[in-house]
Design a protein around this motif. Structure first.
Motif, short mmCIF file in Angstrom:
data_model
loop_
_atom_site.label_atom_id
_atom_site.label_comp_id
_atom_site.label_asym_id
_atom_site.label_seq_id
_atom_site.Cartn_x
_atom_site.Cartn_y
_atom_site.Cartn_z
N LYS A 96 0.84 -1.20 0.00
CA LYS A 96 0.00 0.00 0.00
C LYS A 96 0.87 1.25 0.00
CE LYS A 96 -3.81 2.49 0.53
NZ LYS A 96 -3.32 3.80 0.96
N ASN A 97 1.94 1.24 0.77
CA ASN A 97 2.85 2.37 0.83
C ASN A 97 3.45 2.67 -0.55
OD1 ASN A 97 4.70 4.29 2.35
ND2 ASN A 97 6.20 2.89 1.47
N ALA A 98 3.88 1.62 -1.25
CA ALA A 98 4.45 1.83 -2.59
C ALA A 98 3.41 2.42 -3.54
CB ALA A 98 4.98 0.50 -3.13
N LEU A 99 2.18 1.94 -3.46
CA LEU A 99 1.13 2.46 -4.31
C LEU A 99 0.82 3.92 -3.99
CD1 LEU A 99 -1.30 -0.60 -4.37
CD2 LEU A 99 0.35 0.08 -6.14
N ARG A 104 1.25 9.50 -6.91
CA ARG A 104 1.53 10.92 -6.93
C ARG A 104 2.08 11.36 -8.28
NH1 ARG A 104 -0.81 13.05 -2.47
NH2 ARG A 104 0.82 14.62 -2.17
N GLU A 105 1.89 12.64 -8.58
CA GLU A 105 2.44 13.19 -9.82
C GLU A 105 3.96 13.19 -9.74
OE1 GLU A 105 0.83 16.94 -10.85
OE2 GLU A 105 -1.25 16.27 -10.83
N VAL A 111 2.27 6.98 -13.03
CA VAL A 111 2.64 5.77 -13.75
C VAL A 111 1.60 4.66 -13.67
CG1 VAL A 111 5.11 6.22 -13.66
CG2 VAL A 111 4.02 4.96 -11.80
N LEU A 112 0.68 4.74 -12.69
CA LEU A 112 -0.37 3.73 -12.60
C LEU A 112 -1.59 4.09 -13.44
CD1 LEU A 112 -0.31 2.91 -8.77
CD2 LEU A 112 0.76 1.64 -10.63
N CYS A 143 -6.43 4.63 -8.44
CA CYS A 143 -5.27 5.20 -9.11
C CYS A 143 -5.45 5.28 -10.63
CB CYS A 143 -4.02 4.39 -8.79
SG CYS A 143 -3.54 4.42 -7.05
N GLY A 144 -6.60 4.82 -11.12
CA GLY A 144 -6.87 4.90 -12.56
C GLY A 144 -6.23 3.80 -13.38
#
Length: 205
Positions: A96-99, A104-105, A111-112, A143-144
């Motif tokens: 979750k932390n990595a995501l 973020r921009e 990138v996601l 995150c799209g």
């Protein structure tokens, strides 16, 4: 059914820091079972991603070095496969932390956003990470990302699926994994139709 005309670069991310985790072993098995149109690489530097901190982000707009490495690897890949463990009915905090960082921009963009992603998981218990995958999908949708809906792979009782060397030996799991990888190839074609003609990410024209 149409297939990719050129190999696609797929980054594989295990949501566990344990070197011999079931999910890392599952991803390594996938690298050998993938169709020739998918080139899978397992990312092994998740431990270098620090806890998300907006103060750090303000000081380092591009993100800390570990974040930059992961973000660049995902940006360069045509797709992403995430294998998640299940901790307390959810995905691990490290994943979750990595995501949170990746959402973020950044100079590479988000990138996601619109990245084709497939989700699977393995656990030593009887549930096969069903709840963890559900929570992971929820975050990825926020995150799209373009998350493949089916087929699902829930590897339960992982201790019986791999041998002492960490090699996948269970034929039923192997068949499910192969179907999963073929489906991801078709998912790439579906969500990125130009993938059948376009060059792989990072390729020279």
């Amino acid at each position: 059914m149409p297939t990719l005309s050129q190999p696609r670069s797929i980054l594989c991310l295990a949501g566990s820091l344990r070197r011999a985790s079931w999910n890392r072993r599952l991803l390594h098995a996938a690298t050998f079972m993938a169709p020739p149109t998918l080139r899978l690489d397992v990312f092994d530097a998740l431990s270098s991603v620090p806890l998300f901190d907006e103060d750090v982000e303000q000081r380092e707009p591009a993100g800390p070095a570990g974040v930059q490495t992961l973000r660049a690897a995902i940006a360069a890949a045509d797709g992403l496969i995430i294998a998640t463990p299940e901790y307390n009915h959810a995905m691990p905090g490290v994943l979750k932390n990595a995501l949170d960082w990746l959402s973020r921009e950044a100079p590479e963009g988000e990138v996601l956003l619109e990245k084709p992603i497939a989700v699977l998981g393995a656990s030593g218990g009887p549930w096969g990470t069903r709840l963890a995958q559900a929570s992971l999908r929820q975050v990825l949708h926020a995150c799209g990302a373009l998350v493949m809906p089916t087929p699902t792979v829930f590897v339960a009782n992982a201790t019986t699926r791999f041998d002492d060397r960490g090699i996948l030996t269970d034929p039923t799991t192997a068949q499910s994994l192969q179907r999963f990888l073929l489906a991801f190839e078709h998912w790439l074609l579906r969500v990125v139709p130009s993938a059948s003609e376009a060059q792989p990410a990072g390729a020279m024209p």
